[in-house]
Design a protein around this motif. Structure first.
Motif, PDB file in Angstrom:
ATOM      1  N   PRO A   1     -18.985  -6.438  -0.962  1.00 32.34           N
ATOM      2  CA  PRO A   1     -17.681  -5.829  -0.546  1.00 32.34           C
ATOM      3  C   PRO A   1     -17.086  -6.473   0.789  1.00 32.34           C
ATOM      4  CG  PRO A   1     -19.398  -4.268   0.258  1.00 32.34           C
ATOM      5  CD  PRO A   1     -20.211  -5.530  -0.996  1.00 32.34           C
ATOM      6  N   GLN A   2     -17.852  -7.428   1.322  1.00 31.35           N
ATOM      7  CA  GLN A   2     -17.322  -8.175   2.503  1.00 31.35           C
ATOM      8  C   GLN A   2     -17.079  -9.801   2.108  1.00 31.35           C
ATOM      9  OE1 GLN A   2     -19.932  -7.277   5.848  1.00 31.35           O
ATOM     10  NE2 GLN A   2     -18.287  -5.657   6.571  1.00 31.35           N
ATOM     11  N   GLN A   3     -16.884  -9.956   0.743  1.00 25.94           N
ATOM     12  CA  GLN A   3     -16.626 -11.292   0.435  1.00 25.94           C
ATOM     13  C   GLN A   3     -15.304 -11.731   0.913  1.00 25.94           C
ATOM     14  OE1 GLN A   3     -15.361 -13.986  -1.403  1.00 25.94           O
ATOM     15  NE2 GLN A   3     -16.986 -15.403  -0.915  1.00 25.94           N
ATOM     16  N   PRO A   4     -14.746 -12.557   1.931  1.00 23.01           N
ATOM     17  CA  PRO A   4     -13.543 -12.684   2.602  1.00 23.01           C
ATOM     18  C   PRO A   4     -12.439 -13.362   1.494  1.00 23.01           C
ATOM     19  CG  PRO A   4     -15.075 -14.036   3.427  1.00 23.01           C
ATOM     20  CD  PRO A   4     -15.758 -13.426   2.843  1.00 23.01           C
ATOM     21  N   ASP A   5     -13.201 -14.326   0.726  1.00 23.83           N
ATOM     22  CA  ASP A   5     -12.144 -15.017  -0.154  1.00 23.83           C
ATOM     23  C   ASP A   5     -11.530 -13.822  -1.364  1.00 23.83           C
ATOM     24  OD1 ASP A   5     -12.187 -17.564   0.719  1.00 23.83           O
ATOM     25  OD2 ASP A   5     -14.190 -17.948   0.025  1.00 23.83           O
ATOM     26  N   ALA A   6     -12.716 -13.215  -1.942  1.00 24.34           N
ATOM     27  CA  ALA A   6     -12.346 -12.082  -2.924  1.00 24.34           C
ATOM     28  C   ALA A   6     -11.317 -11.088  -2.236  1.00 24.34           C
ATOM     29  CB  ALA A   6     -13.684 -11.530  -3.426  1.00 24.34           C
ATOM     30  N   LEU A   7     -11.669 -10.714  -1.159  1.00 23.32           N
ATOM     31  CA  LEU A   7     -10.533  -9.788  -0.488  1.00 23.32           C
ATOM     32  C   LEU A   7      -9.006 -10.375  -0.212  1.00 23.32           C
ATOM     33  CD1 LEU A   7     -12.996  -8.490   2.543  1.00 23.32           C
ATOM     34  CD2 LEU A   7     -11.841  -6.949   0.719  1.00 23.32           C
ATOM     35  N   HIS A   8      -9.292 -11.742   0.250  1.00 21.79           N
ATOM     36  CA  HIS A   8      -7.905 -12.316   0.389  1.00 21.79           C
ATOM     37  C   HIS A   8      -7.146 -12.379  -0.597  1.00 21.79           C
ATOM     38  CE1 HIS A   8      -5.933 -16.439   1.112  1.00 21.79           C
ATOM     39  NE2 HIS A   8      -4.992 -15.639   1.304  1.00 21.79           N
ATOM     40  N   TYR A   9      -7.841 -13.281  -1.989  1.00 23.24           N
ATOM     41  CA  TYR A   9      -7.266 -13.468  -3.209  1.00 23.24           C
ATOM     42  C   TYR A   9      -6.718 -12.161  -4.090  1.00 23.24           C
ATOM     43  CZ  TYR A   9      -8.575 -18.332  -2.287  1.00 23.24           C
ATOM     44  OH  TYR A   9      -8.769 -19.650  -1.788  1.00 23.24           O
ATOM     45  N   LEU A  10      -7.632 -11.131  -3.851  1.00 29.14           N
ATOM     46  CA  LEU A  10      -7.052  -9.796  -4.474  1.00 29.14           C
ATOM     47  C   LEU A  10      -5.988  -9.085  -3.922  1.00 29.14           C
ATOM     48  CD1 LEU A  10      -7.494  -7.431  -6.440  1.00 29.14           C
ATOM     49  CD2 LEU A  10      -9.169  -6.576  -4.853  1.00 29.14           C
ATOM     50  N   GLY A  11      -5.998  -9.416  -2.507  1.00 27.65           N
ATOM     51  CA  GLY A  11      -4.573  -9.063  -1.779  1.00 27.65           C
ATOM     52  C   GLY A  11      -3.326  -9.757  -2.261  1.00 27.65           C
ATOM     53  N   VAL A  12      -3.743 -11.187  -2.443  1.00 28.48           N
ATOM     54  CA  VAL A  12      -2.332 -11.914  -3.053  1.00 28.48           C
ATOM     55  C   VAL A  12      -2.060 -11.639  -4.378  1.00 28.48           C
ATOM     56  CG1 VAL A  12      -2.027 -14.359  -3.610  1.00 28.48           C
ATOM     57  CG2 VAL A  12      -3.161 -13.967  -1.548  1.00 28.48           C
ATOM     58  N   ALA A  13      -3.011 -11.258  -5.288  1.00 26.97           N
ATOM     59  CA  ALA A  13      -2.766 -10.668  -6.546  1.00 26.97           C
ATOM     60  C   ALA A  13      -2.120  -9.352  -6.556  1.00 26.97           C
ATOM     61  CB  ALA A  13      -4.040 -10.503  -7.173  1.00 26.97           C
ATOM     62  N   GLN A  14      -2.688  -8.408  -5.594  1.00 29.08           N
ATOM     63  CA  GLN A  14      -1.858  -7.104  -5.562  1.00 29.08           C
ATOM     64  C   GLN A  14      -0.529  -7.371  -5.021  1.00 29.08           C
ATOM     65  OE1 GLN A  14      -3.993  -5.876  -7.632  1.00 29.08           O
ATOM     66  NE2 GLN A  14      -3.506  -3.794  -6.680  1.00 29.08           N
ATOM     67  N   HIS A  15      -0.187  -8.055  -4.141  1.00 29.95           N
ATOM     68  CA  HIS A  15       1.123  -8.502  -3.766  1.00 29.95           C
ATOM     69  C   HIS A  15       1.987  -8.885  -4.619  1.00 29.95           C
ATOM     70  CE1 HIS A  15       3.868 -11.384  -1.120  1.00 29.95           C
ATOM     71  NE2 HIS A  15       4.460 -10.189  -1.520  1.00 29.95           N
ATOM     72  N   GLN A  16       1.198  -9.794  -5.582  1.00 25.23           N
ATOM     73  CA  GLN A  16       2.339 -10.424  -7.046  1.00 25.23           C
ATOM     74  C   GLN A  16       2.473  -9.327  -7.583  1.00 25.23           C
ATOM     75  OE1 GLN A  16      -0.805 -13.569  -7.497  1.00 25.23           O
ATOM     76  NE2 GLN A  16       1.029 -15.170  -7.495  1.00 25.23           N
ATOM     77  N   LEU A  17       1.540  -8.155  -7.813  1.00 26.33           N
ATOM     78  CA  LEU A  17       1.942  -7.097  -9.087  1.00 26.33           C
ATOM     79  C   LEU A  17       2.667  -6.034  -8.309  1.00 26.33           C
ATOM     80  CD1 LEU A  17      -2.043  -6.918 -10.210  1.00 26.33           C
ATOM     81  CD2 LEU A  17       0.258  -7.876 -11.547  1.00 26.33           C
ATOM     82  N   GLY A  18       3.037  -6.269  -6.919  1.00 29.08           N
ATOM     83  CA  GLY A  18       3.950  -5.427  -6.281  1.00 29.08           C
ATOM     84  C   GLY A  18       3.170  -4.179  -5.591  1.00 29.08           C
ATOM     85  N   HIS A  19       1.935  -4.226  -5.458  1.00 28.85           N
ATOM     86  CA  HIS A  19       1.398  -3.387  -4.675  1.00 28.85           C
ATOM     87  C   HIS A  19       1.055  -4.054  -3.172  1.00 28.85           C
ATOM     88  CE1 HIS A  19       0.665  -1.765  -8.533  1.00 28.85           C
ATOM     89  NE2 HIS A  19      -0.244  -2.775  -8.927  1.00 28.85           N
ATOM     90  N   LYS A  20       2.172  -3.966  -2.321  1.00 27.27           N
ATOM     91  CA  LYS A  20       2.097  -4.749  -1.230  1.00 27.27           C
ATOM     92  C   LYS A  20       1.388  -3.967  -0.173  1.00 27.27           C
ATOM     93  CE  LYS A  20       6.717  -7.089  -2.003  1.00 27.27           C
ATOM     94  NZ  LYS A  20       6.709  -6.525  -3.267  1.00 27.27           N
ATOM     95  N   GLU A  21       1.422  -2.546   0.188  1.00 27.82           N
ATOM     96  CA  GLU A  21       0.651  -1.896   0.970  1.00 27.82           C
ATOM     97  C   GLU A  21      -1.079  -2.186   0.749  1.00 27.82           C
ATOM     98  OE1 GLU A  21       1.433  -0.471   3.758  1.00 27.82           O
ATOM     99  OE2 GLU A  21       3.476   0.234   3.522  1.00 27.82           O
ATOM    100  N   GLU A  22      -1.396  -2.067  -0.364  1.00 25.74           N
ATOM    101  CA  GLU A  22      -2.644  -2.414  -0.534  1.00 25.74           C
ATOM    102  C   GLU A  22      -3.137  -3.908  -0.347  1.00 25.74           C
ATOM    103  OE1 GLU A  22      -6.237  -2.518  -3.980  1.00 25.74           O
ATOM    104  OE2 GLU A  22      -4.098  -1.716  -4.506  1.00 25.74           O
TER     105      GLU A  22
END
Length: 224
Positions: A45-66
């Motif tokens: 759960p603290q893998q920083p790259d996965a957190l970062h890239y999931l955040g980028v993906a969620q941004h691209q999917l329109g889930h900006k707050e998450e």
């Protein structure tokens, strides 16, 4: 009686899993990549790259707050993760949280003053607040390090036009076109700046150059 052999449970290879997720992401399968990132985070759960890239993906999917929350977690875990810090600024900017976005970009630049994307992005945030002279300063700093950054030249042109420095705007737009001749928005900006000074023949030549790049464009056809 021989004891039954119990094999050890094989730990998942997180590095390979992350590369597979990134490959999906780069191929445009954003939802599939997001699922992979979540699977990684379920194990680590603290893998920083996965957190970062999931955040980028969620941004691209329109889930900006998450997206902002996920990338903030990555940055908190690794404060020197400047690519994540820059992307955090991008998400905050789109959320309208301009002051926080500015802070994120400045955090990057305090440590890495030659980070061209952060310089350009900071300029965009400053310009969005009407701070055009500061934005121009950032764009020029960016271009001092990255003179082939076409988007930054275009942004510089827009900021110069806002303070009525039309010659500065024209120079910047021309640089942008020379570096990225298939980016048609710069042609429109250049032609509009020329027309604002009644230099209609020059504006017409710009539209004709644009038409050669994009002959089926209804916009340029209307202008000509």
């Amino acid at each position: 009686m021989k004891k039954a052999h119990i094999g050890k449970t094989k730990k998942p290879d997180l590095g390979m899993a992350l590369q597979a997720a990134i490959a999906k992401h780069q191929a445009g399968n954003i939802e599939g990549a997001a699922q992979h990132y979540r699977a990684i985070l379920a194990v680590a759960p603290q893998q920083p790259d996965a957190l970062h890239y999931l955040g980028v993906a969620q941004h691209q999917l329109g889930h900006k707050e998450e997206a902002a929350q996920l990338i903030q977690q990555a940055v908190k875990l690794v404060p020197s993760y400047f690519a994540a810090q820059n992307n955090l600024g991008n998400v905050l900017k789109e959320l309208g949280r301009q002051e926080e976005a500015e802070t994120a970009y400045r955090s990057v630049l305090n440590a890495q003053p030659q980070f061209a994307q952060a310089q350009n992005n900071l300029g965009v945030v400053l310009a969005s607040q009407g701070r055009y002279s500061e934005a121009i300063e950032q764009y020029r700093a960016c271009l001092a390090y990255s003179p082939e950054f076409a988007e930054c030249w275009h942004n510089l042109g827009n900021a110069c036009k806002k303070i009525d420095d039309i010659e500065g705007a024209l120079t910047a737009y021309r640089h942008s076109i020379a570096l990225a001749p298939y980016t048609t928005s710069a042609y429109l900006s250049l032609a509009a700046a020329l027309a604002s000074r009644q230099r209609y023949n020059e504006a017409l030549e710009v539209y004709r150059a644009w038409q050669k790049i994009e002959p089926d464009s209804p916009v340029v056809a209307h202008m000509i």
